[in-house]
Structure formats: C-alpha cells, structure tokens
Design an enzyme around this catalytic site. Structure first.
Site, PDB file in Angstrom:
ATOM      1  N   VAL A 177       1.057  -3.892   3.794  1.00  0.00           N
ATOM      2  CA  VAL A 177       0.899  -5.182   4.494  1.00  0.00           C
ATOM      3  C   VAL A 177       2.147  -6.064   4.479  1.00  0.00           C
ATOM      4  CG1 VAL A 177      -1.601  -5.595   4.494  1.00  0.00           C
ATOM      5  CG2 VAL A 177      -0.255  -6.201   2.491  1.00  0.00           C
TER       6      VAL A 177
ATOM      7  N   TYR B 184      -2.428  -2.220 -10.595  1.00  0.00           N
ATOM      8  CA  TYR B 184      -2.439  -2.067  -9.134  1.00  0.00           C
ATOM      9  C   TYR B 184      -1.583  -3.146  -8.459  1.00  0.00           C
ATOM     10  CZ  TYR B 184      -4.143  -2.337  -4.340  1.00  0.00           C
ATOM     11  OH  TYR B 184      -4.211  -2.410  -2.965  1.00  0.00           O
TER      12      TYR B 184
ATOM     13  N   TYR C  50      -4.681   3.678   7.894  1.00  0.00           N
ATOM     14  CA  TYR C  50      -6.044   3.120   7.883  1.00  0.00           C
ATOM     15  C   TYR C  50      -6.795   3.432   9.163  1.00  0.00           C
ATOM     16  CZ  TYR C  50      -4.172   1.186   3.737  1.00  0.00           C
ATOM     17  OH  TYR C  50      -3.591   1.082   2.518  1.00  0.00           O
TER      18      TYR C  50
ATOM     19  N   LYS D  29       0.489   3.307  -3.039  1.00  0.00           N
ATOM     20  CA  LYS D  29      -0.682   4.161  -3.290  1.00  0.00           C
ATOM     21  C   LYS D  29      -0.313   5.635  -3.237  1.00  0.00           C
ATOM     22  CE  LYS D  29      -3.814   0.645  -1.409  1.00  0.00           C
ATOM     23  NZ  LYS D  29      -4.427   0.131  -0.195  1.00  0.00           N
TER      24      LYS D  29
ATOM     25  N   SER E 231       0.802  -1.240   0.000  1.00  0.00           N
ATOM     26  CA  SER E 231       0.000   0.000   0.000  1.00  0.00           C
ATOM     27  C   SER E 231       0.830   1.283   0.000  1.00  0.00           C
ATOM     28  CB  SER E 231      -0.940   0.010   1.200  1.00  0.00           C
ATOM     29  OG  SER E 231      -2.014  -0.869   0.956  1.00  0.00           O
TER      30      SER E 231
END
Ligand code: DON
Length: 323
Positions: A266, A196, A248, A72, A69
């Site tokens: 992760v 992605y 998050y 991103k 992530s």
C-alpha cells in the site's frame, strides 16, 4: 548502488515513466496508515535488474518507501526456510480469496479458520508469528536477515510509519485476536502484530525489491553473487502465490495484462519476478529480471495505479508474460 549503463532499455523506461506518471491522478496515497498519506502521489520510479548485474532505472527510482505487503513474500520465505513448506502450510493455505487484503469474512465462514493465503493480512500475521526466534526482537531479526541476504544491505524500520500503523492497527489487531482464538497464531497476539507491523515498515528502494524479484525469477539463486539462497520448490510455491494472490482482488487482471508473478504494497511498491524467456534472445532481459516499481498513489485494491499502468505497457512491449 550498482552502476547503470545507458542502454535502449533505460531510454524506454525513461520515456514510459514520463508517459505514465500522470496516471497517479487516478489514485490516492493510502490514508488509513496516516504517515503514508504524506508521500508525493506524483512519484513514479522503476528499476529493472538482470542476472548479469545489468540495471536500468528511471524516474524516482531512488525514493525510499516501506515494504508494506511486499514484506509478506519475504516473511513467507523466512518462515518456510525455518520450518519447511509443509509445516507452514498447515497454518496457512494457498488459495486466492477475491476479497480485499484486510478482509476477515472468510476466517469465520470456512472452519476451522485457517487463513486462505500468506499474502492477505490474516495469513501474513500467522506467518509473522511463525518466524524463527522467541519474542518480537528475534522474530523481526530473522525477517530482517532474510531481506539482507537478498539485497546485500541492512535495512532499517521507518519509525514514523511504524508508529503510525501501530496506533491505527485496529483491524489487524482484531484479525490477530481472531487467529489466536482459532489456534492459528504461534505467539502472543501483540507480539505477532508488532513483528508484522515492523516488517511492513522496513524501508527499501525500487532497486532492493528488483534484486529480490531477480532471485525469485531464478528460483532462489542469486545470479549476481552466485549463491543459492533458498530452495527451488519454495521459490516456485512463492511465485505461484504471487501470481494468484499477490495483487489481491486485482490478481486476475494483472495476470491477464502483465502476466508475471508480482507483489504490491500500500505504500506504492510493486515487486515482480520475470523468469528467463527462451522465446527469443533478442528480447530485453531475456535471461530474466527482477523489477521494482514505486508509485504511491494506489487504487481501490491497494495497488499502485501508475505502477500497474507502467508494467502493463512494459510487459506488452518486452513480451514479459509467463503465459
Ligand atoms: O497491514 C496493512 O494493512 C499494511 N501494513 C499492509 C497492507 C498492504 O500493503 C496491502 N497491499 N497492497
């Protein structure tokens, strides 16, 4: 790899890395992407990079891991550089969710289904579809180029992690189909998903993400190569997203007890951007720094357990908070 000079800061990092390595027993390596489960959960490494090229690192700082992530942040930078911030934000909002990173609940609850932010999977898949170029290859290249411009080296995909995620990506696949149905995907579903997953599988080290954090800390300016890589406004929007959504549904806790813009993945990486602190020239890295942490045992939110513990200690000892 840049040279490290032995400093008080390095001594501190070595001591704290030893102190917090054991925290990893409170977490587990991600298992829903089977290849990530193979990592040694007891690893903990850190790299801190200052604007003059000063580097302090400790523990497993040279262990390679995949961006997951953290990618991103970079795809958002790349898409906004190409389309402009306002155009990208028509497709993805900037509001935190308080939900898990792979949640889909809000897509249907809030019409017309614009994903809440680019840091959750839904928003990130939309952003991947917006990357410059036609087709998977070109879009991935524009992402890979953005990483290279910041770290100064070309990164490759970890094929095993890529294949493992591609084969098990049913949840992300369903998010992508939903986004296509509501008009928030700019390319075919399987292409957006492929881009992605490729960006998530790009392999880096703690030093690479420390460098990206340093550039964000300096509002898009690379203080080592002395080059403005993207605009100040984009850097500020991105850091605000990192503060509010980057960790998050643990972003509030992280803001309260670490207090710097950060993004987790992760695989166990955390990238943080510490802006210059005018409060005291005596503070370590008072001119700002980028931090890269790697500790693959993660908690229920998807954040490195030992990594967060180490950052909490460091933020308190070095007065890193932006608040
Ligand atoms: O899409 C996924 O589920 C992963 N490739 C990335 C998720 C992730 O890293 C969330 N981070 N903490």
């Amino acid at each position: 790899m840049a040279q490290q000079t032995r400093t008080i800061e390095t001594d501190c990092l070595e001591q704290w890395t030893k102190q917090y390595r054991g925290e990893s027993s409170k977490g587990k390596c991600a298992a829903y992407i089977p290849a990530l489960k193979e990592a040694d959960p007891t690893q903990l490494g850190i790299c801190v990079m200052g604007p003059d090229g000063q580097i302090s690192r400790a523990g497993n700082y040279d262990a390679p891991f995949t961006l997951q992530s953290i990618s991103k942040v970079i795809s958002f930078l790349a898409a906004c550089t190409h389309h402009g911030i306002a155009n990208v934000l028509e497709q993805v909002d900037v509001e935190p969710t308080g939900d898990a990173f792979d949640s889909m609940v809000r897509l249907e609850m809030h019409k017309p289904g614009r994903p809440f932010n680019p840091m959750i999977n839904a928003g990130a898949i939309t952003v991947s579809s917006l990357l410059q170029g036609n087709g998977v290859q070109e879009k991935f290249l524009s992402f890979q180029d953005m990483v290279e411009r910041m770290t100064g080296r070309k990164h490759q995909i970890n094929e095993e992690v890529y294949r493992s995620e591609w084969q098990t990506a049913n949840r992300n696949r369903s998010l992508a189909y939903y986004l296509a149905a509501t008009g928030f995907l700019a390319c075919p579903v399987e292409d957006a998903l492929d881009v992605y997953i490729q960006q998530c599988s790009l392999e880096v080290t703690a030093e690479d993400i420390a460098k990206i954090g340093l550039i964000l800390a300096h509002d898009g300016y690379d203080p080592i190569r002395k080059e403005q890589l993207f605009g100040k406004e984009l850097a500020r929007v991105t850091k605000a997203l990192m503060v509010t959504c980057g960790m998050y549904n643990a972003s509030g806790n992280f803001a309260a007890f670490v207090g710097v813009p950060a993004k987790s993945g992760v695989s166990g990486g955390i990238m943080a951007a510490v802006p210059p602190r005018g409060r005291s020239r005596e503070l370590p890295f008072a001119g700002g720094c980028g931090i890269g942490v790697y500790g693959p045992a993660i908690d229920q939110y998807g954040n490195s357990v030992a990594g967060v513990a180490l950052l909490k200690h460091m933020a308190s000892a070095w007065d890193l908070t932006i608040y």
